[in-house]
Design an enzyme around this catalytic site. Structure first.
Site, short mmCIF file in Angstrom:
data_model
loop_
_atom_site.label_atom_id
_atom_site.label_comp_id
_atom_site.label_asym_id
_atom_site.label_seq_id
_atom_site.Cartn_x
_atom_site.Cartn_y
_atom_site.Cartn_z
N SER A 185 0.83 -1.22 0.00
CA SER A 185 0.00 0.00 0.00
C SER A 185 0.86 1.26 0.00
CB SER A 185 -0.86 0.05 1.27
OG SER A 185 -2.16 -0.35 1.01
N PHE A 226 -3.68 10.11 -1.53
CA PHE A 226 -4.71 10.24 -2.56
C PHE A 226 -6.06 10.35 -1.88
CE2 PHE A 226 -7.84 7.95 -5.26
CZ PHE A 226 -7.62 8.49 -6.53
N GLU A 236 -10.00 0.35 -2.91
CA GLU A 236 -9.83 0.39 -4.38
C GLU A 236 -11.03 -0.24 -5.10
OE1 GLU A 236 -6.90 1.31 -6.10
OE2 GLU A 236 -5.32 1.27 -4.58
N PHE A 283 -25.71 0.44 -11.26
CA PHE A 283 -25.48 1.54 -10.32
C PHE A 283 -26.50 2.66 -10.48
CE2 PHE A 283 -21.17 -0.20 -11.16
CZ PHE A 283 -20.90 -0.66 -9.90
P1 TGC Z 1 -19.28 6.21 -14.49
O1 TGC Z 1 -20.37 7.05 -15.05
O2 TGC Z 1 -19.28 4.74 -14.76
O3 TGC Z 1 -17.84 6.76 -14.98
C1 TGC Z 1 -17.52 8.15 -14.90
C2 TGC Z 1 -16.42 8.41 -15.91
O4 TGC Z 1 -15.24 7.65 -15.55
C3 TGC Z 1 -14.90 6.73 -16.61
N1 TGC Z 1 -14.43 5.50 -15.94
C4 TGC Z 1 -13.14 5.15 -15.88
N2 TGC Z 1 -12.05 5.72 -16.41
C5 TGC Z 1 -10.86 5.12 -16.16
N3 TGC Z 1 -10.74 4.01 -15.40
C6 TGC Z 1 -11.82 3.43 -14.85
N4 TGC Z 1 -11.68 2.35 -14.07
C7 TGC Z 1 -13.09 3.99 -15.09
N5 TGC Z 1 -14.35 3.68 -14.70
C8 TGC Z 1 -15.15 4.62 -15.24
C9 TGC Z 1 -16.16 6.55 -17.39
O5 TGC Z 1 -15.89 6.16 -18.71
C10 TGC Z 1 -16.76 7.95 -17.32
O6 TGC Z 1 -16.05 8.77 -18.22
P2 TGC Z 1 -16.76 10.03 -18.96
O7 TGC Z 1 -15.75 10.51 -19.95
O8 TGC Z 1 -18.02 9.46 -19.58
O9 TGC Z 1 -17.07 11.03 -17.89
O10 TGC Z 1 -19.18 6.52 -12.94
P3 TGC Z 1 -20.17 6.14 -11.75
O11 TGC Z 1 -20.39 7.36 -10.94
O12 TGC Z 1 -21.40 5.43 -12.27
O13 TGC Z 1 -19.29 5.14 -10.87
C11 TGC Z 1 -18.97 3.88 -11.27
C12 TGC Z 1 -18.27 3.09 -10.16
C13 TGC Z 1 -19.24 2.71 -9.06
C14 TGC Z 1 -17.76 1.82 -10.82
C15 TGC Z 1 -17.11 3.91 -9.56
O14 TGC Z 1 -17.56 4.99 -8.87
C16 TGC Z 1 -16.21 3.10 -8.65
O15 TGC Z 1 -15.28 2.46 -9.14
N6 TGC Z 1 -16.43 3.13 -7.30
C17 TGC Z 1 -15.50 2.54 -6.35
C18 TGC Z 1 -14.74 3.64 -5.64
C19 TGC Z 1 -13.34 3.27 -5.34
O16 TGC Z 1 -12.75 2.35 -5.90
N7 TGC Z 1 -12.73 3.99 -4.44
C20 TGC Z 1 -11.34 3.79 -4.12
C21 TGC Z 1 -10.78 4.95 -3.33
S1 TGC Z 1 -9.03 5.01 -3.32
C22 TGC Z 1 -8.52 3.71 -2.41
O17 TGC Z 1 -9.25 2.90 -1.97
C23 TGC Z 1 -7.07 3.64 -2.22
S2 TGC Z 1 -6.51 2.41 -1.18
C24 TGC Z 1 -4.89 2.53 -1.55
C25 TGC Z 1 -3.97 1.62 -0.83
O18 TGC Z 1 -3.76 1.81 0.37
O19 TGC Z 1 -3.38 0.73 -1.51
P1 FAD Z 2 -19.54 1.75 1.28
O1 FAD Z 2 -19.43 2.37 -0.05
O2 FAD Z 2 -20.44 2.40 2.28
O3 FAD Z 2 -20.01 0.23 1.09
C1 FAD Z 2 -20.49 -0.57 2.17
C2 FAD Z 2 -21.02 -1.88 1.55
O4 FAD Z 2 -22.09 -1.59 0.63
C3 FAD Z 2 -19.95 -2.61 0.73
O5 FAD Z 2 -20.08 -4.00 0.93
C4 FAD Z 2 -20.30 -2.27 -0.70
O6 FAD Z 2 -19.88 -3.28 -1.62
C5 FAD Z 2 -21.82 -2.20 -0.61
N1 FAD Z 2 -22.37 -1.39 -1.70
C6 FAD Z 2 -22.20 -0.06 -1.94
N2 FAD Z 2 -22.85 0.30 -3.06
C7 FAD Z 2 -23.42 -0.81 -3.56
C8 FAD Z 2 -24.20 -1.10 -4.72
N3 FAD Z 2 -24.50 -0.16 -5.62
N4 FAD Z 2 -24.63 -2.37 -4.90
C9 FAD Z 2 -24.31 -3.35 -4.01
N5 FAD Z 2 -23.57 -3.14 -2.90
C10 FAD Z 2 -23.13 -1.89 -2.70
N6 FAD Z 2 -9.80 5.84 -0.06
C11 FAD Z 2 -9.08 6.84 -0.65
O7 FAD Z 2 -9.65 7.70 -1.32
N7 FAD Z 2 -7.72 6.90 -0.51
C12 FAD Z 2 -7.03 5.99 0.23
O8 FAD Z 2 -5.79 6.06 0.33
C13 FAD Z 2 -7.76 4.94 0.88
N8 FAD Z 2 -7.11 4.07 1.69
C14 FAD Z 2 -7.84 3.19 2.44
C15 FAD Z 2 -7.21 2.43 3.44
C16 FAD Z 2 -7.96 1.59 4.25
C17 FAD Z 2 -7.28 0.84 5.37
C18 FAD Z 2 -9.35 1.45 4.04
C19 FAD Z 2 -10.18 0.51 4.89
C20 FAD Z 2 -9.98 2.18 3.05
C21 FAD Z 2 -9.25 3.08 2.26
N9 FAD Z 2 -9.88 3.92 1.33
C22 FAD Z 2 -9.17 4.91 0.70
C23 FAD Z 2 -11.34 3.90 1.21
C24 FAD Z 2 -11.90 2.73 0.41
O9 FAD Z 2 -11.67 2.90 -0.96
C25 FAD Z 2 -13.38 2.61 0.73
O10 FAD Z 2 -13.48 2.07 2.04
C26 FAD Z 2 -14.13 1.75 -0.26
O11 FAD Z 2 -14.17 2.35 -1.53
C27 FAD Z 2 -15.57 1.46 0.20
O12 FAD Z 2 -16.21 2.61 0.65
P2 FAD Z 2 -16.95 2.61 2.07
O13 FAD Z 2 -16.00 2.10 3.10
O14 FAD Z 2 -17.53 3.96 2.28
O15 FAD Z 2 -18.09 1.53 1.94
#
Ligand code: TGC
Ligand code: FAD
Length: 406
Positions: free
Chosen positions: A112, A150, A385, A405
């Site tokens: 990470s 990030f 992620e 979604f």
């Molecule tokens: P949607 O309408 O589908 O997409 C919006 C725009 O984004 C484009 N797009 C992408 N582009 C590049 N890579 C991807 N993977 C992409 N996915 C979508 C899409 O084409 C569109 O482009 P445009 O030009 O039309 O505007 O968006 P939505 O609002 O319906 O959301 C879709 C969804 C649910 C899949 C997305 O929001 C999602 O992936 N949610 C999960 C959030 C997430 O992963 N959060 C992570 C936070 S960071 C983190 O956890 C770091 S941990 C780091 C560590 O410690 O290692």
């Molecule tokens: P929620 O979005 O509230 O989800 C809760 C539950 O509901 C999940 O099981 C999910 O799958 C489910 N759910 C949500 N929507 C739907 C749907 N449409 N259909 C079915 N099920 C659904 N974020 C950053 O930006 N930067 C970071 O560096 C980062 N680091 C992290 C480090 C740690 C240790 C942790 C725990 C998290 C980190 N995150 C970071 C955040 C991480 O990306 C989020 O926790 C993750 O995206 C899920 O969001 P949430 O915890 O709010 O859960």
């Protein structure tokens, strides 16, 4: 002891020896180039020397081994596939993958540290920044002199980042930033943050926020029972004045952060294999040595079923990651393919950790073995992620054409 002014790290070296041996059941090594193997072996050696001796202690005490940032930079773990021009590795995507695999073999939290720095803080600058921003930030981030984080997730917007409320308002040469980000890896020790915020038109922009800017704080989140060797915090913005020169000029909308996530999720698809390999290796060795009913438990059919299924799943995950890497090398890996690999490989690793825990019996719950630590870590990796279910829905959307979604 390591002291960076705000955080002190005091973890002692333990005497444990890392006995890890890699098992390559399908000659997957033959798919790797000499450069890939060199990169992998260098990181493997570094993990054995620097991570394994301290990681159980760091994890038990919930202390991030901050001194490892320097070593991670030295082994080229920050932006391995970004260009050498910016002080980065200039390697291909498979090299990046095997580096992440080896780091996560040590600990998901160590991977990470590298994922966030390279794929989530440096990559957006490389991909969406101006040349001036790239030259200012990337070389110092590649060398570990500057640590980044990030900020996408918010307290009320995790899986649905499009709903974010963090915002910027125009004010002459600056913007005024307000809002909060939650669960941010490395935030309490980071020198800068890539923050995704909505402008007055509601469009998402990437902003480089620097430590020391008035109104910007990074409180640490305590009490994590997973990813304990990684430091996590919030990002809080109260009328923070950020120069417009710190806005990433070349992207607008959610595709900005999601593109960075594609890069990082790809790394996790490889990383999870490392955690699984460590659990499998430990379980195999333990089962050959541990005797019950007068013979090694590895001789019982039920143990062999567990071990056989583990190596089968690891092999499938390796081939999935390698194929994804080959596609990424020619710019053809799609977000949906990356989602499938992240979801499959992390879940695979978690299942293997659970099976490995059973093979170790009672010893499996102790810190004598790496199993519980990997298992607890992987609960986070399954969620961050993009959660396990979000990635399933991305795959579902790809195969049906129907968006679950919206
Ligand atoms: P949607 O309408 O589908 O997409 C919006 C725009 O984004 C484009 N797009 C992408 N582009 C590049 N890579 C991807 N993977 C992409 N996915 C979508 C899409 O084409 C569109 O482009 P445009 O030009 O039309 O505007 O968006 P939505 O609002 O319906 O959301 C879709 C969804 C649910 C899949 C997305 O929001 C999602 O992936 N949610 C999960 C959030 C997430 O992963 N959060 C992570 C936070 S960071 C983190 O956890 C770091 S941990 C780091 C560590 O410690 O290692
Ligand atoms: P929620 O979005 O509230 O989800 C809760 C539950 O509901 C999940 O099981 C999910 O799958 C489910 N759910 C949500 N929507 C739907 C749907 N449409 N259909 C079915 N099920 C659904 N974020 C950053 O930006 N930067 C970071 O560096 C980062 N680091 C992290 C480090 C740690 C240790 C942790 C725990 C998290 C980190 N995150 C970071 C955040 C991480 O990306 C989020 O926790 C993750 O995206 C899920 O969001 P949430 O915890 O709010 O859960």
């Amino acid at each position: 002891m390591y002291d960076n002014g705000t955080h002190v790290y005091t973890v002692e070296k333990s005497v444990k020896t890392d006995l890890f041996e890699s098992h390559d059941h399908y000659n997957v090594d033959e798919l790797l180039s000499d450069d890939h193997k060199l990169a992998r072996d260098a990181v493997r050696d570094w993990v054995k020397a620097e991570v394994s001796p301290i990681i159980e202690d760091a994890s038990e005490k919930a202390q991030c081994p901050l001194h490892l940032f320097k070593g991670l930079a030295e082994i080229g773990a920050f932006g391995p596939s970004l260009p050498e021009k910016y002080g980065c590795g200039g390697m291909d995507e498979i090299a990046y993958g095997v580096i992440m695999q080896e780091l996560e073999r040590g600990d998901s939290g160590i991977r990470s540290m590298a994922s966030v720095q390279g794929s989530l803080a440096m990559y957006p600058i490389y991909r969406f920044g101006s040349e001036e921003q790239k030259m200012k930030w990337l070389p110092k981030m590649a060398s570990g002199e500057i640590i980044g984080c990030f900020g996408l997730t918010e307290p009320d917007h995790g899986s649905n980042p499009a709903g974010m409320t963090t915002n910027i308002k125009d004010d002459g040469d600056s913007v005024i930033l307000n809002g909060a980000k939650m669960w941010i890896t490395n935030s309490p020790v980071a020198d800068m943050a890539i923050v995704w915020a909505k402008n007055e038109e509601g469009r998402i922009k990437g902003v480089i926020v620097e430590r020391g800017m008035k109104g910007f704080t990074t409180p640490e989140i305590h009490g994590k029972l997973s990813l304990r060797a990684s430091i996590t915090g919030e990002l809080v913005f109260e009328d923070v004045r950020v120069p417009k020169a710190n806005i990433l000029p070349n992207v607008e909308g959610l595709k900005g952060p999601l593109s960075c996530l594609s890069k990082a999720r790809y790394g996790i698809a490889w990383g999870a294999i490392g955690a699984a390999m460590d659990c499998y290796d430990s379980a195999l060795r333990y089962s050959m040595q541990r005797e019950q009913f007068g013979r090694p438990i590895a001789g019982f059919q039920l143990t062999q079923k567990k071990l056989a299924e583990m190596i089968t799943e690891i092999t499938k995950a390796q081939l999935l990651a390698w194929r994804l890497g080959s596609l990424a090398n020619v710019g053809k890996a799609t977000p949906a393919q990356i989602s499938m690999a992240k979801r499959n490989n992390v879940n695979m690793a978690l299942e293997i950790a659970r099976e490995a825990r059973q093979i170790h019996g009672g010893m499996g719950i102790t810190s004598e073995y790496p199993i519980m630590r990997h298992m607890m870590n992987l609960e986070t990796v399954l969620t961050y992620e993009g959660t396990h279910d979000i990635h399933l829905l991305i795959t579902g959307m790809e195969v049906t054409g129907l968006n679950a979604f919206k």
